[in-house]
Design a protein around this motif. Sequence first.
Motif, short mmCIF file in Angstrom:
data_model
loop_
_atom_site.label_atom_id
_atom_site.label_comp_id
_atom_site.label_asym_id
_atom_site.label_seq_id
_atom_site.Cartn_x
_atom_site.Cartn_y
_atom_site.Cartn_z
N ASN A 1 11.44 -0.41 0.41
CA ASN A 1 11.69 1.03 0.44
C ASN A 1 13.17 1.40 0.47
N GLY B 1 2.92 7.34 0.15
CA GLY B 1 3.20 8.65 -0.42
C GLY B 1 4.67 8.80 -0.74
N GLU C 1 0.83 -1.20 0.00
CA GLU C 1 0.00 0.00 0.00
C GLU C 1 0.87 1.26 0.00
N PRO C 2 0.50 2.25 -0.79
CA PRO C 2 1.32 3.48 -0.87
C PRO C 2 1.26 4.31 0.41
N SER D 1 9.04 -4.82 3.82
CA SER D 1 8.70 -3.41 3.59
C SER D 1 9.95 -2.54 3.65
N GLY E 1 6.40 7.74 -3.07
CA GLY E 1 7.06 6.56 -3.62
C GLY E 1 7.39 5.49 -2.60
N TYR E 2 6.88 5.62 -1.39
CA TYR E 2 7.12 4.62 -0.35
C TYR E 2 5.89 3.74 -0.16
N TYR E 3 6.13 2.52 0.35
CA TYR E 3 5.05 1.54 0.49
C TYR E 3 5.17 0.77 1.80
#
Length: 216
Positions: A91, A14, A11-12, A87, A16-18
């Motif tokens: 990132n 914002g 899930e984003p 995660s 470009g991070y998830y």
Amino acid sequence: MVEIKAGEKAEPLGDGYYIIQNYNGYRFGSDAVALAHFAESDLSPRDSVLDLCSGCGIIAIMLGISAGAQAVGIELDKELFDMSVRSMELNKLNNVSFINADARSLDSSINGRYDAVTCNPPYYKIYSKPTAVAPTANSEINITLAEAVAVAKRALKVGGALYMTHVTSRLDEVICACRDNGLTVKKLVVNPNGKTFMIRAVRGGKQGLSLKVEEY
């Protein structure tokens, strides 16, 4: 390439991070996000943060991104720990790491090491609130409030701060647990819904509390 397993989605967050989430299991809530925002304004890239009961890693990851802090998450559940690590890798965060361990069993290497500790602990006493999804994340099956605060006290440098969110029905317990461990509650933010609050409690801090009612 980072694996996204069956039942999961990246899930984003914002920019470009998830964050990897499992739709059939525990998912982080708005309280965790609010706590990360609450702590980030006090932190910088030179600060070290220990996130207790880190779940899927949302708080450590957010603080690693927004504040650039050196963040370490502690999570007992192996599946949540695995999602946290993936995660982090997704990132490409070199300043964030995770440990699969019982926070109560951490050795003396954590003592007085951290500038800040964050904790979004289980809110309810053991068996007081039945839940079908992630009971250990909601009830004190694996760690109690008093135990979490005691670990935070051990980990903090003198002058370091604990950032915690909890339910208002246990506000008195949170304040007492902090006092019993030499942590002075300096800031209290109460959600206008009257259900939850956040605190900043300083190890060895002087008396003096600021109170704010603010939506988060």
